[in-house]
Design a protein around this motif. Structure first.
Motif, short mmCIF file in Angstrom:
data_model
loop_
_atom_site.label_atom_id
_atom_site.label_comp_id
_atom_site.label_asym_id
_atom_site.label_seq_id
_atom_site.Cartn_x
_atom_site.Cartn_y
_atom_site.Cartn_z
N ARG A 1 -15.42 6.83 -8.19
CA ARG A 1 -14.66 7.99 -7.70
C ARG A 1 -13.23 7.59 -7.35
NH1 ARG A 1 -18.37 10.33 -3.00
NH2 ARG A 1 -16.57 11.73 -2.74
N ILE A 2 -13.06 6.41 -6.78
CA ILE A 2 -11.72 5.95 -6.42
C ILE A 2 -10.90 5.66 -7.69
CG2 ILE A 2 -10.41 4.09 -5.33
CD1 ILE A 2 -12.66 3.90 -3.25
N SER A 3 -11.53 5.05 -8.68
CA SER A 3 -10.83 4.76 -9.94
C SER A 3 -10.35 6.04 -10.61
CB SER A 3 -11.75 3.99 -10.88
OG SER A 3 -12.09 2.73 -10.34
N ALA A 4 -11.12 7.12 -10.45
CA ALA A 4 -10.76 8.39 -11.08
C ALA A 4 -9.56 9.05 -10.42
CB ALA A 4 -11.96 9.34 -11.03
N LEU A 5 -9.11 8.54 -9.27
CA LEU A 5 -7.98 9.15 -8.57
C LEU A 5 -6.64 8.88 -9.27
CD1 LEU A 5 -8.88 8.31 -4.85
CD2 LEU A 5 -9.34 10.42 -6.10
N GLN A 6 -6.58 7.82 -10.09
CA GLN A 6 -5.37 7.48 -10.83
C GLN A 6 -4.17 7.27 -9.88
OE1 GLN A 6 -6.07 10.95 -13.82
NE2 GLN A 6 -4.92 9.43 -14.97
N LEU A 7 -4.32 6.30 -9.00
CA LEU A 7 -3.26 6.00 -8.03
C LEU A 7 -2.15 5.20 -8.68
CD1 LEU A 7 -5.68 5.11 -5.14
CD2 LEU A 7 -3.91 6.87 -4.99
N ARG A 8 -0.93 5.54 -8.34
CA ARG A 8 0.25 4.85 -8.85
C ARG A 8 1.20 4.54 -7.71
NH1 ARG A 8 3.02 8.68 -11.48
NH2 ARG A 8 1.55 10.35 -11.00
N GLY B 1 13.60 10.26 10.74
CA GLY B 1 12.91 9.76 11.93
C GLY B 1 12.23 8.42 11.74
N LYS B 2 12.31 7.84 10.52
CA LYS B 2 11.68 6.56 10.25
C LYS B 2 12.73 5.51 9.89
CE LYS B 2 7.38 7.62 10.81
NZ LYS B 2 6.58 6.95 11.85
N ARG B 3 12.59 4.33 10.49
CA ARG B 3 13.49 3.24 10.15
C ARG B 3 13.08 2.64 8.81
NH1 ARG B 3 14.43 -0.42 15.61
NH2 ARG B 3 15.49 1.20 16.86
N GLY B 4 14.05 2.43 7.96
CA GLY B 4 13.76 1.88 6.65
C GLY B 4 13.02 2.87 5.78
N GLU B 5 12.49 2.36 4.69
CA GLU B 5 11.77 3.20 3.74
C GLU B 5 10.26 3.07 3.93
OE1 GLU B 5 13.49 1.67 0.11
OE2 GLU B 5 14.79 3.42 -0.05
N VAL B 6 9.56 4.16 3.69
CA VAL B 6 8.11 4.23 3.90
C VAL B 6 7.42 4.14 2.54
CG1 VAL B 6 6.22 5.62 4.78
CG2 VAL B 6 8.42 5.62 5.98
N PRO B 7 6.43 3.23 2.39
CA PRO B 7 5.71 3.14 1.11
C PRO B 7 4.75 4.31 0.95
CG PRO B 7 4.77 1.59 2.68
CD PRO B 7 5.99 2.19 3.35
N VAL B 8 4.75 4.92 -0.23
CA VAL B 8 3.81 6.01 -0.56
C VAL B 8 3.29 5.79 -1.97
CG1 VAL B 8 4.94 7.68 0.96
CG2 VAL B 8 5.61 7.54 -1.44
N PHE B 9 2.18 6.45 -2.27
CA PHE B 9 1.54 6.33 -3.58
C PHE B 9 1.40 7.72 -4.18
CE2 PHE B 9 0.55 2.58 -1.28
CZ PHE B 9 0.34 1.56 -2.19
N ARG B 10 1.52 7.78 -5.50
CA ARG B 10 1.29 9.03 -6.22
C ARG B 10 -0.16 9.06 -6.66
NH1 ARG B 10 6.69 7.84 -8.42
NH2 ARG B 10 8.12 9.47 -7.74
N LEU B 11 -0.74 10.24 -6.52
CA LEU B 11 -2.15 10.42 -6.83
C LEU B 11 -2.30 11.35 -8.02
CD1 LEU B 11 -5.15 10.10 -5.91
CD2 LEU B 11 -4.78 12.08 -4.43
N GLY B 12 -3.08 10.92 -9.02
CA GLY B 12 -3.33 11.77 -10.17
C GLY B 12 -2.37 11.50 -11.31
N PRO B 13 -2.56 12.22 -12.43
CA PRO B 13 -1.69 12.05 -13.59
C PRO B 13 -0.28 12.51 -13.30
CG PRO B 13 -3.10 13.96 -13.88
CD PRO B 13 -3.59 13.26 -12.64
N ARG B 14 0.67 12.03 -14.07
CA ARG B 14 2.06 12.43 -13.89
C ARG B 14 2.21 13.92 -14.16
NH1 ARG B 14 5.24 7.83 -13.83
NH2 ARG B 14 4.18 5.94 -14.56
#
Length: 217
Positions: free
Chosen positions: A180-187, A196-209
């Protein structure tokens, strides 16, 4: 029963229990319709409300199917909560199901698309408001960050936090979960500069482009 249409499940539970304000860990999801201001300016009120309710209803059904709860609707935005086992995975699966359903190809949705943000962390859960009008809801940095991920997401895009990735990795060893996790297509990760946040915050894209689309209003 009538009240349950207008308040969240967590609110009803709080009225049935003696628990007061508390700190808890929750998965928080925000979704917002892209281009809705331009859409509402160019159509009659009945059409606007009908389309909005259709999109909100589709999302609500899919969130509930994944075991989530709607905390509130804020205009064309949904604030949802996931709790319990595999809450991060269930929130991601709900978000993907929503994006697949509201893909822009169904004329019922008038070409509208969604941006979605998901984050997990500690929140304050309790009664917020005045003596005349109050709400049982979640507040805190986790909620704010999820809302900002949602704001940063493009039409058709889902952005999830590093804590969601950590939760997914922690549950990978459970039976049937790895697939199920593999099917999420995380990038990712990618890094976002957020207010309100110091520096840059890491985020991930979920699913196909998402398919290319002209800039939203």
């Amino acid at each position: 029963f009538k009240l349950s249409r207008f308040v969240s499940g967590s609110t009803i539970q709080s009225l049935q229990s003696v628990e007061g304000n508390r700190k808890v860990s929750r998965v928080v999801m925000f979704s917002d319709i892209r281009g809705f201001t331009a859409f509402s300016d160019s159509r009659d009120p009945a059409s606007v409300v009908s389309t909005l309710n259709l999109i909100l209803n589709v999302q609500t059904e899919l969130i509930h199917e994944a075991g989530g709860d709607i905390d509130k609707y804020v205009g064309d935005e949904i604030f949802a909560i996931f709790d319990g086992q595999f809450s991060a995975l269930r929130a991601c699966e709900a978000a993907l199901a929503i994006q697949r359903r509201i893909s822009g190809t169904d004329p019922s949705f008038a070409g509208l698309r969604l941006g979605i943000g998901i984050h997990e962390g500690e929140v304050i859960e309790g009664v917020v408001g005045s003596e005349r009008r109050a709400d049982y809801t979640l507040i805190g940095d986790t909620v704010n960050l999820a809302a900002r991920f949602c704001s940063a997401a493009a039409a058709g895009e889902i952005l999830v936090s590093e804590s969601i990735i950590t939760a997914l990795k922690a549950s990978r060893g459970q039976s049937g979960v790895a697939e199920r996790i593999s099917a999420l297509q995380l990038r990712g990760p990618i890094r976002l500069a957020l207010k309100g946040k110091r520096g840059e915050v890491p985020v991930f894209r979920l699913g196909p482009r998402p398919a290319p689309k002209e800039a939203e209003a």
